[in-house]
Every structure is written in C-alpha cells, then in structure tokens.
Design an enzyme around this catalytic site. Structure first.
Site, PDB file in Angstrom:
ATOM      1  N   GLN A 600       0.675  -0.547  -0.048  1.00  0.00           N
ATOM      2  CA  GLN A 600       0.351  -0.161  -0.152  1.00  0.00           C
ATOM      3  C   GLN A 600       1.185   1.261  -0.193  1.00  0.00           C
ATOM      4  OE1 GLN A 600      -3.245  -0.341   3.223  1.00  0.00           O
ATOM      5  NE2 GLN A 600      -3.937   2.166   2.561  1.00  0.00           N
ATOM      6  N   GLY A 601       0.011   2.220  -0.071  1.00  0.00           N
ATOM      7  CA  GLY A 601       1.040   3.785  -0.886  1.00  0.00           C
ATOM      8  C   GLY A 601       0.237   4.763  -0.892  1.00  0.00           C
ATOM      9  N   GLY A 602       0.591   5.786  -1.028  1.00  0.00           N
ATOM     10  CA  GLY A 602      -0.251   6.771  -1.632  1.00  0.00           C
ATOM     11  C   GLY A 602      -1.027   6.942  -2.612  1.00  0.00           C
ATOM     12  N   TYR A 603      -0.559   6.460  -3.841  1.00  0.00           N
ATOM     13  CA  TYR A 603      -1.318   5.786  -4.939  1.00  0.00           C
ATOM     14  C   TYR A 603      -2.742   5.117  -4.664  1.00  0.00           C
ATOM     15  CZ  TYR A 603       1.482   1.537  -4.173  1.00  0.00           C
ATOM     16  OH  TYR A 603       2.455   1.060  -4.065  1.00  0.00           O
ATOM     17  N   GLY A 604      -2.455   4.417  -3.684  1.00  0.00           N
ATOM     18  CA  GLY A 604      -3.547   3.298  -3.679  1.00  0.00           C
ATOM     19  C   GLY A 604      -2.619   1.602  -3.104  1.00  0.00           C
ATOM     20  N   LYS A 605      -3.395   0.370  -3.230  1.00  0.00           N
ATOM     21  CA  LYS A 605      -2.857  -0.437  -2.731  1.00  0.00           C
ATOM     22  C   LYS A 605      -2.647  -1.354  -3.731  1.00  0.00           C
ATOM     23  CE  LYS A 605      -6.786  -0.390   0.883  1.00  0.00           C
ATOM     24  NZ  LYS A 605      -7.640  -1.081   1.854  1.00  0.00           N
ATOM     25  N   VAL A 606      -1.746  -2.645  -2.975  1.00  0.00           N
ATOM     26  CA  VAL A 606      -1.084  -3.277  -4.677  1.00  0.00           C
ATOM     27  C   VAL A 606      -1.911  -4.810  -4.075  1.00  0.00           C
ATOM     28  CG1 VAL A 606       0.702  -4.973  -5.528  1.00  0.00           C
ATOM     29  CG2 VAL A 606       1.098  -2.062  -4.753  1.00  0.00           C
ATOM     30  N   LYS A 620      -1.993  -2.829  -9.210  1.00  0.00           N
ATOM     31  CA  LYS A 620      -1.418  -1.508  -8.422  1.00  0.00           C
ATOM     32  C   LYS A 620      -2.848  -0.824  -8.727  1.00  0.00           C
ATOM     33  CE  LYS A 620       0.699   1.850  -9.558  1.00  0.00           C
ATOM     34  NZ  LYS A 620       2.240   2.820  -9.185  1.00  0.00           N
ATOM     35  N   ASP A 716      11.970   8.881  -8.287  1.00  0.00           N
ATOM     36  CA  ASP A 716      11.652   8.707  -6.763  1.00  0.00           C
ATOM     37  C   ASP A 716      12.367   7.371  -7.053  1.00  0.00           C
ATOM     38  OD1 ASP A 716      10.688   8.303  -4.822  1.00  0.00           O
ATOM     39  OD2 ASP A 716       8.646   7.934  -5.588  1.00  0.00           O
TER      40      ASP A 716
END
Length: 925
Positions: A600-606, A620, A716
């Site tokens: 999980q990150g700022g973009y959403g979930k994996v 993703k 990044d």
C-alpha cells in the site's frame, strides 16, 4: 468561421490518421505504414532469395511492430544465403533499430540512404561481398552503438564524419580494402571500446604510409586496439593514458623506432608488436602486468637483454598461462633468473642468445596451440550415470543427478575478445551469459570452444532446462524457448568489456523444439485490404471525434478529470498495452480480498492476482477520485509500455473502467529490497547478494538515462521501489513521478536539467539536496537517491530514522574510523577490498555537489569491477541463495568478530574531506 475551423481541424486529424505508423487492419491486427510496406517490398525485390526465406514478404505485412513508436526490427536475416544488393529504400524504414544481414552474399555498395534511419542502433553488414566506399552519412547516425562492416570488400578512406558517432562502442572495419589514413578525429569518440581495423588477409586494409595518430592515446574508454597488417609506419604512440586498455595488436606493419617505456594498464592481457621494424631494448614496462597472457615481439630488430622480470613473481589463477614470443630478433642474454614457472613459455629461437647451450630450452621451435581446453572446478554429477541411457535428442544435463533433458543449441562467437587465453575467463563468461539470460549458471554447458582466424572465439553452447526435483520437466516450455531465442536474436545480451561484441551464428530448433517457433505468415487479407479498412475506420473515428469536439466547444461542460480520462484512452490505444476488464481484475483478486493485498502507498493498494491463464501478477489499484493517482497512472502507461529491460519491472496491462484505474505488472515474488533489509527480515541477504542487487538496480537506472529514447529521470529511486523476482534479480519500479530528460532546443543545445517542483520522498532522505534547493532535476538526482540505497544495503538502516540521516551517519562513522559500527552485522563476512570500493562508491554518489557525483555509466562500471573482484566462493554463495533462499551466510556473532576482518582503509580520505563533503574520485585497482 466556427465550421471552417472545425473542418480544418478534422482535415488535419484525417491526414494524421491516414499517415500514422500503425493502422488497424481488417482482422484487427497492427499493420505497417503503406510507405514502409512499399519500401520493404523494394528491399525484398533487390535481394536474391534462393531458399525463399522472405516469401512471406509478398503476402501482407512483412514485419511486426514493437513498443509504442512502431519500432520494426529488420533482423534475423543472417546466414540465409541471400545475394543481390541493398536497396536505397532502406532509408524509408525510419523506426528501424537493428539492420542485420550478416553472413550472406550481398554485393554492391552500402546505400547512403542508411543515414536517414536516425533510430538505428546496430548496423550489422559483416561477412558479405559489399564494395565501394563507406558513406559519410553513417557518421551522422546519432544512436549507433555498433558498426560491423568487417569481412567485405569496402574500399576508400574511413570518413571523417565517423568522429560524430558519440554513442558507438564497437567499430569493426577489419578485412576490407580500406586505404588513406587513420582519422585522428576518431580519438574524440567518448564511448569507443573496440577499435578493429586489422586485416587477416595480405591484400586488405592498406593505409599505405599512414601513421598511428598520437591522439589515439587519448581514447579513455578504449579496451581493444587492433591495427594488424594495415601497412602503418612511424613510431608507436604513447598508449599509457588509456586507463583500461587490455589488448594491443599492431603486428605485421612497418612501425619503427623503439618501444615506448611508458607504464601500461594493469588490465593488459595481450601485446602483439610482431612483424615490424622495431629496434632498441625490451623496456621494463612489460613487467608487473598481472593479467598478461601474450607478449609477442617476434620478427623485429630488438637487441640487448631479455628482462626476466616479465615472468618472475607472476601469480597464475587456475590454468592461466603466459607466452612470451621473442623469436627472430637480436637479443643476446637474459637479465635475471632463467628458471620458468610451470605456466610460462618463452620462445627465443633466431636470436644470438641461442648460441648459449645453457639456454637451449628457450630455443626449440614451437607452434602456437590454438585449441582451448578447460578443467572444470568440480566433477560433473553425470559422470557416474549409465552410458547412453538418455534417448536422442536427450542427454544428461550438467550438475544434475542423471537427469535427461533436451538442450537448446546455440552457435556463438566472440568477435573481438580482449584476451588470447580463454581459460581464466571461462567461469566469468558463463556467469555473465547466464545472468543476462536469467538462467542458473549450471544450465549452460560450453560444448566446444576454438579460436578462428583473426582471434575470434567460436563456441557451441547447450542450454538445459533447470533440474529442481523428480517432477522437473525434461523440456523448455514454448514461452521459455521463445524468450531465450529472442534474447539472442534481439541482441539483448550485454557486451561486457573484456568479452567484447558477440555474434549469434546459429540457433537451430531441433527435435523436440522444431515447431516451437511458428513460421511467420502475412496478414490473411493483405496489407492493402487492411489499409483500406483501417482508413475507413479512421474516417468513422474522425467523424465521431469532430462531432465530439464541436459539441465540447459549443457546450464546454467537461471537467478536467474527464479530459484526462479521454487523454488516457488515446495514449493507451497508441501504446497497445493489454486492456483488462474490471471483472477480470476482480476475479484475479477474489474481489480484492484483503488476503490478496501485498502492499500500500499514497497511490492506493497493491494486490497479488492470478489471471485466468494462471499468470501471477501484481495489480496496483489507484485510490478512486485521486487526481494525482490518475496523473501517475497515465505517466506509468506512457513510459513503461516502451521501456524494456531486465532490470525494470514490466507492465503487462491496465484496467480503466467503472471508475477504476489499475495497472497490471509482472509479479515480484520476493517483494521489495526494503523488506529484506528491515529488522524483521528472517533471512537478510549477504554481501554478494547485496552487491548483485546494487548492480541490477544500477543497470536499470543506467538504461533509463542512456538507452531510453528520450532518456528518463526516475525521480523516486528508493529501496521500496526496487523489487526482487524469484531469482532475486533487482528490478526498478514505480514510474509515476518520472520525467523525460530535456530535449535540444531550436539551436540544438540540450539543457542540463528539468525545472520541476520536488517530488519523490523529500522527508525520507532520498532526495538530492541540490534538486531540493534549486528545483533543477538532473540525471545526477537519481544517482544521489541510488547512493542512499547503496548505504541502506551496506548498513541496513533507513535513510532517516529517529532524526538521524544515513548519509551523515556513515560519513561521521567514517571520519572517526568507526565504519564497522554502521556496517550491517547481519550481512555476514565480506571481502574487505570489495567492501572498501562499495562504500567509496556509495559516498561519492551521495556528494552534495552534482558535478562531484559519478554518472550512471561510471557507477555500473565500478560495480561490475567490484563483482569481478569477488572470490568465486562468495559469488557461488550468492547464486546458491537464489536456488535455495533458505540458506544464509552465517553472520559474525559479535562486533569483535568484525574487527578480525582485514583492515578497512579507504584510500586517501581525510577527516576534513568528510566534513566538507568531498569524496575523492574512484580509482579502480
């Protein structure tokens, strides 16, 4: 007025649709631009094809497209018994990257129109009957990596325009009828590593009266210089300024004067100055060369003593050897001990020294042995198997318990290796080749090796399916055969420095693989029908687009989000990545069950998903309604659909429906690098594995900076964006924040940076300080972030933890001689000299000043050098970790154990240097 503007806009869109590189055919396949179809047929008609290998070119679309800019590859035409000529229509194939017609019987001249193919990377014309001069236009191709025009009948001079080939690494023009002089301008080529103009036939490549320009001593990247039998005169230039030069062949010329006494590179394996008019003594600079295999000075007029220091105190690894051939000179005695180590051969026949009866052992006629033998380091496990128990075409796979398997057969040749004794490089070659092929080293067997004329190394390779247990397959599956074959035919194997450029000579698909690669066929309805239908479809689309634009201009009610959505549809269609439905994604993840979530990150979930065909993927899923997530979604599709490298995560497809935006990637079963460095990791990687991960990550970033077109700044780079597959191959991921590198302006000047606000993770210690302050993004910004990752590999620490910055902590520890206090104790034992250079590299990457950091090419080269320094036992441990992830190196039990390692001293770095942030330039040993 409104209708008039709309009509003009519609006409422009129609022209774009009709002239675009890809059109949709009648059967829904991609077909070629009709202009290029016409060009390819003209090329076909200019060739004589007795075996009808190109018969499919008369039926539909002669070649396929790859990536998102229609990059056809006119390759795989090698060794097809083609004759005829090369058509000028080649210049119309404006997206071609590889032109490969090696080893045919093509005659005529090289058409100057080849200079129109600006995307061309490999020009492979060797082994034909081409005549005429080299076109000046070739020298203006901006992306040429390799030029192979050797073994033809090309005449005339080498064009001065070749001095513009700034990306060319290999220039192979040997065995032609070249004349004139050697252009001194070639010394300015920044990447040239192989320069081969030799002639192996007495009537070829005669630069009568020409000298070797002194400027050739400035070729800083040169690894091999071969000017054999070129009718050259004058003195030998000073080559001591070429830091990594490993191979010099200036034999069979008319060079005169004495041999320069300058110190040579310690990488030197071969020095051949035979057959010239050299005089004076043998200088002392041939002593103390640890890699030297061949020193040939025969057939000159050298006098004085033979310095025994050339072979005294020399250490040999394995079956390595040294041949010193000094026959037919005027040498009178040996200075030093006349005793020879077992692996040294000295030839002195034809010198006055042979009148001394005590030196008769040096004066016996000897012939050079060109056979290659190899003594394996371990007994093959199949030695005790029953004879002939594997039915043909199966045979015992190496390093397996009597496992019968059907190998793939490969004919392979090193065109211009930097050595004349392969034995010391046997294992490194196996390691390099299997690493590039993503295979285990034990899957490769070098069935035979022999030297060919001109010191080309011919090999017959066998590649076996991997043995795991009794359930292992005895065959490669179709996908794996096609993957391995495409690695060879697509020239996707790296040209390592010492092995030089390679040639694929043959890849026969024998039983039981005969039907694995289906024969290519044309589009059933023909290119013309496809073009007509495609144009019609384009007209229909055009009508819809024009109507939509009119309605938008009239109503002006669409939101910014819907604009981006429409843009994404256009980009996705051009890229051609696979379109998954929402239902497919839901089924693959059990309706996005929490048990399938892997990140999980700022973009959403994996999520980990399993597609209907059994393929395991990573999905993703962006946060719904996130404008930032949508922008990253478009960026990743736009970039990843045209980036293809073994150290970059591959994009398999996307889903963009029902308000959802998802990206589908290859699944990386070993997670992120950060996972393996965390304190919770049960099996932390050892030093060899960490070094391997650093090298793989660096190669991925290097590809983005130099090989991607246009180049890309990742922006990044961090440990959580470096993923590890089942073999622990490192792959760089997450391109949502990436930016294209600057392009030349109207004056042709390329800015050194991109001005942009800071992205990435500024509060987590990865962002380049100069970028953070100035908002100027450069390739060195990625170098800094990667340097932080290196420090994480070395220490196991987070970039910022409890208010401590990893860069500052390592520098302070270094300053006070406490470097062992920050090296990760879970890493286990490591070679001190390798650790020394790795730390040195990491700190230099993390310099505050951009200009003080190395480029990615320098980073990769240094890591490869460190890897080659590693003891074989350590690298085998690294490979064992891949095959047996449960096995780990036993770490030191205490900090006192660490102190028992060899002294850890980084050369000439003072405390004041560390305080000021200055790290000295890397100087490989």
């Amino acid at each position: 007025m409104f209708c008039s503007r709309t009509w003009l806009l519609g006409a422009a869109v129609f022209v774009w649709l009709c002239c675009s590189c890809m059109l949709n055919g009648a059967d829904g396949q991609n077909i070629t631009d009709p202009i290029e179809v016409t060009a390819l047929r003209a090329i076909r008609n200019s060739l004589i094809d007795p075996n009808r290998n190109l018969s499919n070119w008369n039926r539909g679309d002669p070649y396929h497209h790859e990536h998102d800019f229609c990059e056809p590859w006119l390759r795989q035409l090698l060794t097809m018994n083609l004759s005829g000529t090369l058509s000028p229509e080649l210049g119309r194939l404006s997206y071609m990257q590889i032109l490969d017609v090696m080893w045919n019987q093509i005659s005529g001249s090289i058409p100057k129109e080849v200079g129109n193919i600006r995307s061309l990377k490999l020009l492979l014309l060797n082994g034909n009957q081409l005549t005429g001069p080299l076109p000046d236009e070739i020298g203006y191709l901006p992306n040429l990596d390799r030029i192979q025009i050797d073994q033809n009948q090309i005449s005339g001079p080498i064009p001065k325009s070749f001095a513009n080939l700034n990306k060319t690494k290999h220039l192979l023009l040997d065995n032609n009828n070249l004349s004139g002089y050697l252009p001194p301008e070639l010394a300015n080529l920044p990447r040239l590593s192989t320069s081969d103009f030799r002639s192996d036939q007495l009537d070829n490549n005669h630069f009568d009266g020409a000298t070797i320009p002194d400027s050739y001593g400035n070729m800083s990247k040169l690894l091999k210089l071969s000017l054999r039998n070129c009718s050259l005169q004058g003195p030998i230039p000073d080559l001591s300024r070429i830091p990594h030069l490993a191979y010099i062949d200036l034999s069979s010329n008319q060079l005169n004067g004495s041999i320069p006494p300058y110190k040579l590179s310690e990488n030197m394996t071969t020095i051949d100055l035979s057959g010239n008019n050299l005089t004076g003594p043998i200088p002392a600079n041939f002593s103390g060369l640890p890699q030297l295999q061949t020193l040939s000075l025969l057939n000159n007029s050298l006098n004085g003593s033979v310095p025994a220091s050339i072979w005294q105190n020399k250490t040999f690894n394995g079956n390595a050897s040294l041949i010193v051939d000094l026959q037919n000179n005027m040498l009178s005695n040996i200075s030093g001990s006349v005793s020879l180590p077992a692996n040294v051969t000295v030839r002195l026949q034809g010198n006055p020294i042979c009148s001394n009866t005590n030196l008769v052992q040096f004066c016996v006629p000897q012939n050079e042995n060109k056979t290659v033998s190899h003594t394996p380091g371990a007994t093959n496990s199949s030695d005790n198997c029953l004879v002939q128990s594997c039915p043909s075409p199966y045979e015992y796979a190496p390093n397996s318990p009597c496992f019968c398997a059907a190998p793939l057969i490969v004919g392979y040749r090193l065109k211009s290796p930097g050595f004349r004794d392969f034995e010391p490089y046997w294992v490194p070659f196996e390691r390099c080749l299997t690493t590039d092929l993503e295979l285990n080293p034990f899957q490769l067997e070098i069935a035979s090796v022999f030297w060919e004329e001109g010191y080309r190394l011919r090999m017959n390779l066998k590649i076996f399916p991997v043995y795991v247990d009794n359930t292992s397959s005895h065959l490669f599956n179709t996908t794996e055969v096609q993957r391995i074959r495409s690695m060879f035919t697509g020239w996707n194997i790296d040209d390592t420095e010492i092995f030089g450029p390679y040639e694929l000579l043959d890849f026969p698909l024998r039983a039981p693989y005969i039907d694995v690669i289906p024969s290519k066929s044309g589009i059933g309805k023909g290119a013309l029908a496809g073009i007509v239908v495609g144009t019609f479809a384009g007209a229909v689309i055009l009508s819809a687009v024009v109507s939509l634009l009119m309605w938008r201009l009239h109503m002006n009610k669409y939101t910014a989000v819907s604009k981006r959505r429409r843009l994404s549809k256009i980009i996705i269609k051009i890229d051609g990545v696979k379109d998954f439905s929402y239902q497919e994604m839901a089924l693959a993840t059990n309706n996005f069950d929490a048990s399938c979530q892997v990140g999980q990150g700022g973009y959403g979930k994996v999520y980990k998903g399993i597609l209907a065909d059994g393929t395991v993927v990573a999905i993703k899923r962006s946060l719904q309604g996130s404008l930032q997530g949508e922008k990253e979604f478009l960026t990743e599709i736009e970039l990843l659909s045209r980036l293809h490298h073994r150290n970059l995560v591959s994009l398999l497809g996307y889903c963009d429906e029902e308000g959802e935006q998802m990206l589908v990637y290859e699944f990386m079963s070993n997670g992120t690098l950060r996972d393996h460095l965390s304190g919770a990791a049960k099996e932390p990687p050892g030093f060899a594995m960490r070094l391997r991960i650093a090298l793989g990550s660096s190669k991925g970033i290097f590809y983005l900076h130099t090989e991607a077109d246009p180049p890309i700044f990742h922006r990044d780079v961090k440990a959580s964006n470096i993923l590890l597959d089942s073999k622990f191959t490192a792959k760089v991921a997450d391109f949502g924040l990436s930016r294209l590198a600057p392009v030349p302006d109207i004056q042709g000047m390329t800015p050194g940076h991109v001005s942009t606000i800071v992205k990435g993770t500024p509060m987590r210690g990865y962002v380049d300080p100069e970028y953070f302050l100035t908002h100027k993004l450069t390739d060195k910004s990625d170098v800094y972030s990667l340097g932080v990752v290196f420090l994480e590999l070395l220490t196991g620490m987070h970039p910022i933890s409890h208010g401590k910055n990893i860069v500052r902590e390592v520098k302070v520890a270094y300053r006070f001689g406490m470097i062992f206090s920050v090296i990760d104790k879970k890493m286990g034992p490591y070679p001190s000299d390798c650790m020394e250079r790795f730390v040195n590299l990491a700190l230099q990457c993390c310099q505050d000043e951009t200009d003080n950091r190395p480029s990615m090419s320098e980073v990769v080269r240094e890591l490869e050098s460190i890897w080659l320094m590693m003891p074989e036992s350590d690298t085998k441990t690294s490979e064992s970790l891949i095959a047996n992830p449960g096995k780990v190196v036993t770490p030191p039990s205490s900090s006192s154990d660490l102190k028992n390692h060899a002294p850890y001293v980084l050369g000439d770095i003072s405390g004041s240097d560390l305080i000021s942030g200055v790290i000295p330039t890397i100087t490989p040993r």
